[in-house]
Design an enzyme around this catalytic site. Structure first.
Site, PDB file in Angstrom:
ATOM      1  NE  ARG A 232      -4.227  -1.604   0.371  1.00  0.00           N
ATOM      2  CZ  ARG A 232      -4.327  -2.736  -0.310  1.00  0.00           C
ATOM      3  NH1 ARG A 232      -3.328  -3.090  -1.112  1.00  0.00           N
ATOM      4  NH2 ARG A 232      -5.375  -3.521  -0.189  1.00  0.00           N
ATOM      5  CD  GLU A 261      -1.786   3.414  -6.392  1.00  0.00           C
ATOM      6  OE1 GLU A 261      -2.773   2.850  -6.917  1.00  0.00           O
ATOM      7  OE2 GLU A 261      -0.909   2.798  -5.773  1.00  0.00           O
ATOM      8  CG  HIS A 280      -1.904  -0.733  -7.543  1.00  0.00           C
ATOM      9  ND1 HIS A 280      -2.455   0.088  -6.592  1.00  0.00           N
ATOM     10  CD2 HIS A 280      -1.971  -1.984  -7.008  1.00  0.00           C
ATOM     11  CE1 HIS A 280      -2.833  -0.618  -5.533  1.00  0.00           C
ATOM     12  NE2 HIS A 280      -2.560  -1.883  -5.782  1.00  0.00           N
TER      13      HIS A 280
END
Length: 529
Positions: A232, A261, A280
């Site tokens: 994370r 993000e 990601h």
């Protein structure tokens, strides 16, 4: 015959268990509007979605036969859990489906970091043949620090061992016995920071883990550390990391996640020659997308057939007569669990829940689930633990839950006591409901108190000497921290005592450190409820 509707794109292989079942009919109808879904959902027993379909209260209201909503993935933000619970619809997800995929991406990042693979590739295709600038390191005989030994962290450790690495593992639930069993060494965060050659993080993002690796940790870090984050964004202080790389403390980093993000175009990670980034991709494989569908399909089938199932994220309804009696204690139980988790040091081994008074006569399992959620959410994150999976998560982490009942509740109609046993200490907190006041903490360890379990609290252990309270008040005041409430508990004059302060804002860690320097003051902990 059960009818299942698949309203988002899911591969045929992912739902094969359902399509091949003799007692199930599967319809795939994707791209439906809410109105179109409402018009047909009444004939279905189960609904399978990914993230596109928004499962609203209106859809569940129309789903007169609906028993389960399955989310082929982890997040359930697109499903109204409260509406599902009220209608007795079970909502399940697939928390394990991306374990191997994320683990493998982590290891790919470790390898890329060790051998400068992305940088060497970029330079080679630009037309420059440069073998001297990309001298790497072997993984063999290096030490890997794993922060977070859950499913993914454990799989990473397993693969690292195959490469001849020594593993240091940190996890709030990891005991010496379990560490030895899986062939790693239990370590603190500081020990990992000071001893490891590589470090990878696999913790949830919580108030405790936000910027777990910060400027202070970089100041004591082993020079030449390489850091990977596929968990994370926010666990590692990004700006502090850039500084540590530029100062030569950290040799390089590889990140799949960011605090925000997508990252801003001018984010320093995107242009730094010693930082590898990916967008990601931790769960982005064909297999992971199919695995989550397979996992959900299996559990949907179990629910339809009235068989034992896993991974529910909401609680089916409780009989109304029992619910009215238990409901007021849900909040109290969760608050007590959260309080004692924040007050206690060490790896959690056992939670002992004692019910005294009228509660001893009823099924208190729903309250126990809230208590377990309060304890585990402090370590795993509130978004990872709910009242359905809390018991399962505790079992998976070798946390024993013991229930005790007694009809005697001292001076209260009902008394709920939570004792937390760790590898370092044992502490307890007791609470009750006071008419007109609601949940109250009435005892902490052996000390009687009267504390409303809300907001920002400071739990201070001190020796009962004149002037302590004044020193604490002065220090907090000088840091513009206002004291709203105060409770002091003691057994003997001049002996050990506690102080519980309600304050108007979060107390910075630097102020907590200053508190512990006050003469006769032993410990100071911030509790947020």
């Amino acid at each position: 015959m059960f009818k299942v509707l698949v309203s988002d794109p899911i591969s045929d292989h992912g739902i094969q268990q359902l399509t091949e079942a003799n007692d199930v009919v599967v319809d795939k109808k994707t791209g439906l509007s809410e109105e179109e879904l409402i018009a047909i959902i009444g004939e279905y027993d189960a609904l399978l979605v990914r993230s596109q379909t928004k499962v609203t209260p209106a859809i569940m209201e129309a789903g007169k036969k609906l028993k389960v909503v399955g989310r082929a993935g982890v997040g359930v933000d697109n499903i109204d859990l409260d509406a599902a619970t009220k209608r007795g619809i079970i909502v399940i997800n697939a928390p394990d489906g991306n374990t191997i995929t994320t683990c493998e991406h982590t290891f790919a990042m470790i390898m890329a970091l060790a051998r400068h693979i992305p940088q060497a590739y970029a330079k080679t295709i630009s037309g420059t043949w440069d073998r001297k600038s990309f001298l790497g390191v072997e993984l063999r005989n290096k030490t890997l620090g794993v922060l977070g030994m859950g499913r993914i962290g454990s799989e990473v450790a397993k693969r690292a061992k195959a490469f001849g690495m020594t593993i240091l593992g940190y996890d709030p639930f990891l005991t010496e016995e379990r560490a030895e069993k899986i062939g790693i060494k239990l370590a603190s965060v500081d020990e990992i920071v000071q001893q490891a050659d590589f470090m990878t993080v696999h913790t949830p993002l919580t108030a405790e883990t936000r910027h777990m690796i910060n400027k202070a940790k970089f100041s004591i870090m082993k020079k030449g550390m390489r850091i990977v984050n596929c968990a994370r964004g926010g666990i590692i202080d990004e700006l502090a990391l850039v500084e540590a790389i530029d100062e030569g403390i950290v040799a390089g980093a590889a990140f799949d996640v960011f605090e925000a993000e997508p990252p801003a175009a001018d984010h320093p990670f995107l242009s730094h020659p010693k930082i590898i980034v990916t967008p990601h991709l931790g769960a982005s494989t064909v297999e992971a997308q199919e695995n989550v569908a397979i996992d959900v399909s299996e559990q949907v089938l179990h629910i339809l057939r009235n068989e034992p199932f896993m991974n529910a994220v909401n609680m089916p309804p409780i009989p109304a007569n029992l619910q009215s009696k238990l409901q007021p204690y849900y909040e109290l139980g969760e608050k007590l669990g959260s309080f004692i988790a924040q007050a206690t040091e060490g790896a959690v081994q056992e939670i002992v829940v004692s019910y005294a008074g009228d509660l001893a006569e009823v099924d208190t399992q729903p309250i126990t689930r809230y208590i377990a959620r309060g304890v585990l959410a402090h370590h795993l994150g509130a978004d990872q633990v709910n009242i359905v999976n809390s018991m399962h998560l505790a079992k998976n982490r070798d946390v024993n839950i013991v229930i005790q009942k007694s009809h005697a509740a001292k001076d209260f109609t009902n008394l709920l006591t939570v004792t937390l046993k760790t590898n370092k200490e044992e502490r307890n907190v007791a609470g009750t409901l006071l008419t007109g006041y609601g949940p109250r903490i009435v005892q902490i360890d052996k000390f009687p108190v009267d504390v409303a379990p809300y907001g920002n609290l400071l739990l201070i252990s001190h020796n009962d000497k004149p002037g302590i309270i004044g020193h604490v008040g002065t220090l907090l005041g000088s840091n513009e921290i206002n004291i709203a409430t105060m409770q002091v508990g003691r057994k003997l004059v001049g002996g050990l005592a506690i102080m519980v302060l309600g304050v108007d804002k979060v107390t910075p860690k630097a102020v907590l450190a200053q508190l512990t320097k006050i003469s006769e003051l032993n410990t100071a902990k911030e509790i947020t409820l």
